[in-house]
Every structure is written in C-alpha cells, then in structure tokens.
Design a protein around this motif. Structure first.
Motif, mmCIF file in Angstrom:
data_model
loop_
_atom_site.group_PDB
_atom_site.id
_atom_site.type_symbol
_atom_site.label_atom_id
_atom_site.label_comp_id
_atom_site.label_asym_id
_atom_site.label_seq_id
_atom_site.Cartn_x
_atom_site.Cartn_y
_atom_site.Cartn_z
ATOM 1 N N ALA A 85 -3.918 85.277 41.796
ATOM 2 C CA ALA A 85 -5.383 85.090 41.885
ATOM 3 C C ALA A 85 -5.958 85.001 40.727
ATOM 4 O O ALA A 85 -7.087 84.410 40.747
ATOM 5 N N VAL A 86 -5.485 85.792 39.578
ATOM 6 C CA VAL A 86 -6.192 85.585 38.124
ATOM 7 C C VAL A 86 -6.019 84.229 37.513
ATOM 8 O O VAL A 86 -7.146 83.535 37.156
ATOM 9 N N LEU A 102 -14.857 76.262 46.460
ATOM 10 C CA LEU A 102 -15.340 75.904 45.311
ATOM 11 C C LEU A 102 -16.092 74.659 45.223
ATOM 12 O O LEU A 102 -17.057 74.194 44.598
ATOM 13 N N MET A 104 -10.766 78.061 38.711
ATOM 14 C CA MET A 104 -12.164 77.779 39.429
ATOM 15 C C MET A 104 -13.303 77.727 38.567
ATOM 16 O O MET A 104 -14.194 76.836 38.784
ATOM 17 N N ARG A 105 -13.551 78.761 37.867
ATOM 18 C CA ARG A 105 -14.422 79.012 36.911
ATOM 19 C C ARG A 105 -14.477 77.695 35.794
ATOM 20 O O ARG A 105 -15.537 77.239 35.520
ATOM 21 N N ASP A 140 -8.550 82.030 39.890
ATOM 22 C CA ASP A 140 -9.877 82.502 39.390
ATOM 23 C C ASP A 140 -10.427 81.716 38.031
ATOM 24 O O ASP A 140 -11.558 81.239 38.106
ATOM 25 N N ARG A 141 -9.479 81.732 37.110
ATOM 26 C CA ARG A 141 -9.882 80.929 35.950
ATOM 27 C C ARG A 141 -9.785 79.503 36.207
ATOM 28 O O ARG A 141 -10.882 78.814 35.549
ATOM 29 N N GLN A 180 -7.617 85.765 48.831
ATOM 30 C CA GLN A 180 -7.936 85.726 47.505
ATOM 31 C C GLN A 180 -9.710 85.811 47.503
ATOM 32 O O GLN A 180 -10.148 85.302 48.382
ATOM 33 N N SER A 181 -9.999 86.852 46.820
ATOM 34 C CA SER A 181 -11.841 87.259 46.726
ATOM 35 C C SER A 181 -12.413 85.877 46.361
ATOM 36 O O SER A 181 -13.560 85.930 46.340
ATOM 37 N N THR A 182 -11.564 85.343 45.290
ATOM 38 C CA THR A 182 -11.909 84.075 44.756
ATOM 39 C C THR A 182 -12.405 83.033 45.534
ATOM 40 O O THR A 182 -13.007 81.889 45.247
#
Length: 228
Positions: A82-83, A146, A89-90, A86-87, A138-140
């Motif tokens: 998940a981390v 995206l 995607m950002r 998230d990275r 995933q919350s992301t």
C-alpha cells in the motif's frame, strides 16, 4: 618478556575483534534507512512478480533481516504494498500536474503525454505496479482512480476552452477522461514495446486527439519546446 607477550596477545585480540565490529557497524541502519530499504526491495519484487508472487520471506531475505522486521515497519506485505502504490501514485500525479503549464490547448496535450511517458521511462517498476490488478483493498485507490484524478486536473482547462469556442463546458469532464485515458492506455502498451521513440509516441497521441481520425497529419509534429 612475559609483559611483552601479554601486550602482544591483547593487541592481537583487539585486532581480531575490530573487523567484526566494523562489519557490524557497516550493516546497521537507522529505522528510516531500513524502511526505505524495504520499500525499494518491495517495489522491485512487486513489479517483477506481482503482489501474489511476492512473499514476506523473500523481502526479508533480500534485506538481510528477519520477517518480524518487515512486520514491525509495515504490519505485513499488504502494508508495504500500500505504501509503495501510494508513493507511485503521488509521483505520477505530481509529474503530470506540474507539467501542465502551457496556455495553448494543443501544447497542454503534448505536456500531458510527455509527463506520462517520462514517468513510464523513469519509474518503470512503479508503473508496472500501478497497472497490475491486486486483491489488496487500498485507501489510495487504483490506477483507474489515479487517471481520474489526473483528468480532473485538465478538466477546468478544457472547460474554459470549450466555453471560448462555444461548446458546452459541461462536457469537459467527459473529454478530459477520454484524453487522459487514451494517453494512459497507450502508455501501458509502450512500457513493453518502447517503440517508436517517446517524442514520436507523444506526437501521434496529440495528432489523434487534436485532429481526429478525419484530419490526421501524415507526419505529426510537436509545437511545444519538448522535441525528445
């Protein structure tokens, strides 16, 4: 004489221990360093094998640590994944939104295309992870969400252009999704093909988006400052 021997023996003992101590110091990491190491390893494995094909055991073995260390930092494979997602995607969202600086709509299309292709070229592992299907909730969000986020960034720009041309600005969200989706799907193909060259791919994408099938240029050109 005995004092000399004792002194030599002590020195020898210290010399014997010193390399071991130095080795221990070389591999010791801070919590932050260890976390980054695990993220880098996880990113590589997830890109290569997918979520299901990657195990906590392999992540720990690559890092030279025990499994509990992975659980301590991320709570397990799901947390690490998940981390990583998230990275990525950002990173992609930041690259695309920061690239949209031109005033001319056609150049904005070029900038959006180049931004995604730049990401694919520079962060290939990350892109492979984003476009993989994963059973992890995933919350992301997902790659589709995206793309929707990126489309939202260009929605207002298209809305203003539609209004200036006498078109219905309420249709801007539809066209934003269509344009960004076209570039994203082409990117999924290009990540493996890598032909033609990036600038040529961008030119053809903009050619289709700008002219439509009826008025395609036989040799599409780029009007912005990016030529490669």
């Amino acid at each position: 004489m005995m004092d000399d021997v004792a002194t030599d023996s002590s020195a020898s003992s210290e010399n014997t221990r010193a390399p071991s101590s130095r080795r221990a110091r070389r591999v010791r990491m801070t919590g932050k360093e260890r976390r980054e190491q695990l993220l880098d390893i996880g990113r590589t494995l997830f890109a290569d094998k997918g979520f299901e094909g990657t195990s906590v055991e392999e992540i720990a073995a690559r890092a030279g640590v025990s499994k509990p260390v992975v659980y301590e930092h991320f709570g397990g494979k799901e947390g690490l994944y998940a981390v990583v997602v998230d990275r990525e995607m950002r990173q992609l969202l930041d690259m695309v939104t920061s690239a949209l600086t031109a005033g001319h709509p056609r150049e904005l299309l070029e900038q959006a295309a180049f931004a995604l292709l730049d990401y694919i070229e520079t962060y290939t592992d990350g892109f492979r992870i984003l476009v993989r299907d994963s059973p992890v909730a995933q919350s992301t969000g997902t790659f589709a969400s995206l793309i929707s986020d990126i489309a939202t960034q260009v929605e207002d720009i298209l809305g203003l252009e539609f209004k200036a041309r006498g078109f219905d600005p309420k249709l801007a969200p539809l066209y934003a999704q269509a344009l960004v989706g076209m570039v994203a799907l082409t990117g999924q193909w290009w990540v493996n093909a890598r032909k033609p060259k990036k600038a040529e791919v961008a030119a053809h994408l903009v050619n289709l988006a700008w002219h439509g099938l009826e008025n395609l240029e036989s040799k599409p050109r780029l009007i912005g400052h990016r030529k490669s």
